[in-house]
Design a protein around this motif. Structure first.
Motif, PDB file in Angstrom:
ATOM      1  N   ARG A  56      18.687  29.238  20.855  1.00  0.00           N
ATOM      2  CA  ARG A  56      17.262  29.118  21.023  1.00  0.00           C
ATOM      3  C   ARG A  56      16.730  28.731  19.407  1.00  0.00           C
ATOM      4  O   ARG A  56      16.036  27.897  19.305  1.00  0.00           O
ATOM      5  N   GLU A  57      16.956  30.041  18.892  1.00  0.00           N
ATOM      6  CA  GLU A  57      16.601  29.894  17.371  1.00  0.00           C
ATOM      7  C   GLU A  57      17.045  28.556  16.492  1.00  0.00           C
ATOM      8  O   GLU A  57      16.449  28.063  15.738  1.00  0.00           O
ATOM      9  N   VAL A  58      18.484  28.566  16.716  1.00  0.00           N
ATOM     10  CA  VAL A  58      19.005  27.382  15.842  1.00  0.00           C
ATOM     11  C   VAL A  58      18.477  26.107  16.395  1.00  0.00           C
ATOM     12  O   VAL A  58      18.446  24.913  15.692  1.00  0.00           O
ATOM     13  N   LEU A  59      18.345  25.952  17.874  1.00  0.00           N
ATOM     14  CA  LEU A  59      17.624  24.587  18.453  1.00  0.00           C
ATOM     15  C   LEU A  59      16.392  24.329  17.874  1.00  0.00           C
ATOM     16  O   LEU A  59      16.009  23.168  17.291  1.00  0.00           O
ATOM     17  N   ARG A  60      15.585  25.395  17.608  1.00  0.00           N
ATOM     18  CA  ARG A  60      14.282  25.519  17.100  1.00  0.00           C
ATOM     19  C   ARG A  60      14.331  24.813  15.536  1.00  0.00           C
ATOM     20  O   ARG A  60      13.423  24.402  15.030  1.00  0.00           O
ATOM     21  N   ALA A  61      15.441  25.285  15.102  1.00  0.00           N
ATOM     22  CA  ALA A  61      15.727  24.872  13.560  1.00  0.00           C
ATOM     23  C   ALA A  61      15.998  23.384  13.373  1.00  0.00           C
ATOM     24  O   ALA A  61      16.223  23.179  12.295  1.00  0.00           O
ATOM     25  N   GLY A  62      16.436  22.809  14.543  1.00  0.00           N
ATOM     26  CA  GLY A  62      16.604  21.358  14.394  1.00  0.00           C
ATOM     27  C   GLY A  62      18.175  21.046  14.087  1.00  0.00           C
ATOM     28  O   GLY A  62      18.432  20.100  13.908  1.00  0.00           O
ATOM     29  N   PRO A  78      21.773  20.140  15.471  1.00  0.00           N
ATOM     30  CA  PRO A  78      22.208  19.669  16.515  1.00  0.00           C
ATOM     31  C   PRO A  78      23.548  20.456  17.305  1.00  0.00           C
ATOM     32  O   PRO A  78      24.076  21.371  16.429  1.00  0.00           O
ATOM     33  N   TYR A  79      23.548  20.315  18.588  1.00  0.00           N
ATOM     34  CA  TYR A  79      24.332  21.319  19.238  1.00  0.00           C
ATOM     35  C   TYR A  79      25.331  20.596  20.250  1.00  0.00           C
ATOM     36  O   TYR A  79      24.902  19.667  20.864  1.00  0.00           O
ATOM     37  N   PHE A  80      26.634  21.149  20.606  1.00  0.00           N
ATOM     38  CA  PHE A  80      27.368  20.672  21.483  1.00  0.00           C
ATOM     39  C   PHE A  80      28.030  22.071  21.904  1.00  0.00           C
ATOM     40  O   PHE A  80      28.519  22.734  21.416  1.00  0.00           O
ATOM     41  N   GLY A  81      28.033  21.945  23.436  1.00  0.00           N
ATOM     42  CA  GLY A  81      28.618  23.155  24.194  1.00  0.00           C
ATOM     43  C   GLY A  81      29.677  22.903  25.298  1.00  0.00           C
ATOM     44  O   GLY A  81      29.337  21.632  25.860  1.00  0.00           O
ATOM     45  N   ASP A  96      14.934  15.099  23.697  1.00  0.00           N
ATOM     46  CA  ASP A  96      13.982  15.281  22.699  1.00  0.00           C
ATOM     47  C   ASP A  96      14.721  15.952  21.354  1.00  0.00           C
ATOM     48  O   ASP A  96      13.676  16.327  20.559  1.00  0.00           O
ATOM     49  N   LEU A  97      15.907  16.400  21.424  1.00  0.00           N
ATOM     50  CA  LEU A  97      16.404  17.003  20.421  1.00  0.00           C
ATOM     51  C   LEU A  97      17.899  16.701  20.688  1.00  0.00           C
ATOM     52  O   LEU A  97      18.365  16.426  21.646  1.00  0.00           O
ATOM     53  N   ASP A  98      18.966  16.682  19.436  1.00  0.00           N
ATOM     54  CA  ASP A  98      20.083  16.506  19.576  1.00  0.00           C
ATOM     55  C   ASP A  98      20.854  17.700  20.089  1.00  0.00           C
ATOM     56  O   ASP A  98      21.492  18.463  19.451  1.00  0.00           O
TER      57      ASP A  98
END
Length: 397
Positions: A258-264, A266-269, A354-356
Motif C-alpha cells: 500500500r505504501e509503495v503504491l501510494r508513492a506511485g 508501478p507494480y506487477f505481482g 487509476d494506477l499502474d
C-alpha cells in the motif's frame, strides 16, 4: 552417423519396504518407500502436470505441502542442475504411483530418487494416486503424513494423532522460511530500462531471468524489508513473487505494498503477489477446496478475449466480482478482474484502472510450460517504459 544413446546408466533401486500415507480423516494408503525414510507432515495437494516434476519440487510455493503427482510415471528424465527453480527441494513429502526404474535423458545428471534422498524428502510410491486425487477433490485438501522406516511401525492411532496435530495451512505465514536472507541483484540483459525491486516471497529462478531479459536490473529483497527501504532504492517498479502460505497472514507485506503504491511506483505481482494486491486494494481472500495446481489450467484474458493455458499453484484466491468495475476500499480508485478461471470462475488476475498496477494468479514464467502467458513480462516492461517516457516528457516541459 550413429544415433546418440539416451542416458540410461542411472537406475532406481527397487524396494518392497512398506510406507503409508495417512490423511487427517483417517484414510490410509499403504505403498512402498520412495526417497528418504522417516516421517513427514503437511497439507496434501495434487498437481496435474505430466511434465516438470523437478520444477514442481523446487518451487518454494509448495513449502509445507505433501505433493501428489496425478501423472502415473514420474522420474523418467531424471534431474539436472539447470532446471532447479530454487536452491533446494521445498515439498514436505512426495507421492507418486510408479517411479521410473531408469533415467533416460541426455540432460540427466542424477536420478530423482538421488535428489529426494539427498534432500531428506520422505515419499511414497505404489499407491492408487487416482483414488487419492478423487478423495481430495471430494473432501478437500487436508493434513496428511507419510510414515516409513521405523515410523511405519507406529500404530494406526499414533500416526493419525500426529497428522491431526499438524499445522493447518490456513493462517500460516511461510514467507520467512523461503525468502532470501540477504539481498542480491541480477544485471539487465541488453539495454537497461530501469530497475525492479523484487520482494522474494518464494521467487523462482525463471521469474528473475525473464525480468532481467526484459531489460530490468533485478534487485531481489528479503521478505522482511520495509517500504522505506524499498523506496530508498528508487526502483522503476515493484514486483511481488509467488510464495506459500495464507495471504491473510501476511499483513506486513500488504502494508508495504500500500505504501509503495501510494508513492506511485508501478507494480506487477504473480500468484501470492496477486492475492496480496487484492488485499492491499481492500478485498478479502479465501481458501479454495483443493486449489489449482498443474500446467493445464485454462484462463480467460478479458482484455484480449484469448483463452490461455497456464501453470498454477495456489490454494487461496481473491474474493471480488469477476464482472464490472469495483472501487478499491483502500482509496486506490477503480479496479477490475482482468482474468478468471474457466474451470470454476476463480479470480485469476486484477487490473487497476487509476494506477499502474496489475497482477495474475498463475505463473507466466512456467519453466516446464506452457508459455501462453509469457507476454505479461512484456506488458510489465511496456508499462515501465511508458512511465519513464512520460516522466521524461514532463521534465522537458
Amino acid at each position: 552417423m550413429p544415433v546418440p544413446k539416451a542416458r540410461s546408466s542411472v537406475s532406481y533401486p527397487t524396494t518392497t519396504a512398506p510406507a503409508v500415507l495417512v490423511l487427517e480423516d483417517g484414510s490410509r494408503y499403504v505403498g512402498n518407500t520412495y526417497g528418504a525414510l522417516g516421517q513427514t507432515l503437511g497439507e496434501i495437494v495434487f498437481a496435474t502436470g505430466m511434465t516438470g516434476y523437478q520444477e514442481t519440487l523446487t518451487d518454494p510455493s509448495y513449502a509445507g505441502q505433501i505433493v501428489l503427482m496425478t501423472a502415473p510415471h514420474i522420474g523418467n528424465t531424471g534431474v539436472n542442475d539447470e532446471d532447479q527453480e530454487s536452491r533446494r527441494i521445498w515439498v514436505s513429502g512426495f507421492v507418486v504411483r510408479d517411479p521410473s526404474r531408469i533415467v533416460s535423458n541426455y540432460r540427466a545428471q542424477r536420478s530423482l530418487d538421488d535428489d529426494l534422498e539427498a534432500g531428506d524428502v520422505v515419499g511414497i510410491s505404489g499407491i492408487d494416486t487416482r483414488a487419492v486425487t478423487r478423495h481430495i477433490r471430494s473432501q478437500g485438501a487436508m493434513r496428511a503424513g507419510i510414515f516409513s522406516g521405523d515410523r511405519f511401525g507406529l500404530s494406526d492411532s499414533e500416526q493419525l494423532d500426529l497428522v491431526q496435530g499438524g499445522v493447518q495451512m490456513r493462517g500460516r505465514n511461510l514467507s520467512d522460511d523461503v525468502s532470501t536472507v540477504e539481498p542480491f541483484s541480477l544485471p539487465a540483459v541488453g539495454e537497461r530500462i530501469g530497475s525492479v525491486a523484487v520482494l522474494d516471497l518464494g521467487v523462482k529462478t525463471s521469474t528473475l531471468n525473464y525480468l532481467a531479459e526484459r531489460g530490468f536490473e533485478v534487485l531481489v529483497l528479503p521478505q522482511s524489508v520495509t517500504a522505506e527501504h524499498v523506496l530508498s532504492l528508487k526502483p522503476s517498479a515493484l514486483f511481488f513473487s509467488n510464495g506459500p502460505g495464507d495471504p491473510a497472514a501476511s499483513e506486513a507485506h500488504v502494508r508495504l505494498l500500500r505504501e509503495v503504491l501510494r508513492a506511485g511506483v508501478p507494480y506487477f505481482g504473480i500468484c501470492f503477489g496477486n492475492q496480496l494486491l487484492g488485499r492491499a486494494l481492500g478485498f478479502s481472500t479465501y481458501k479454495l477446496p483443493f486449489g489449482h495446481r498443474g500446467i493445464n489450467q485454462p484462463v480467460l484474458d478479458k482484455t484480449t478475449g484469448r483463452v490461455e493455458i497456464t501453470s498454477q499453484n495456489h490454494g487461496f484466491a481473491v474474493d471480488m466480482p469477476i464482472e464490472g468495475i469495483s472501487e478499491s476500499r483502500e482509496g486506490f480508485g477503480r479496479v477490475e478482474v482482468s482474468h478468471y478461471s474457466l474451470n470454476d470462475n476463480v479470480v485469476e488476475g486484477i487490473r487497476c484502472l487509476d494506477l499502474d498496477a496489475f497482477s495474475v494468479q498463475y505463473h507466466p514464467e512456467s519453466a516446464a510450460g506452457p508459455h501462453d502467458a509469457n507476454h505479461l513480462f512484456d506488458r510489465f516492461r511496456d508499462v515501465v517504459v511508458a512511465r519513464t517516457a512520460a516522466a521524461g516528457a514532463g521534465d522537458a516541459k
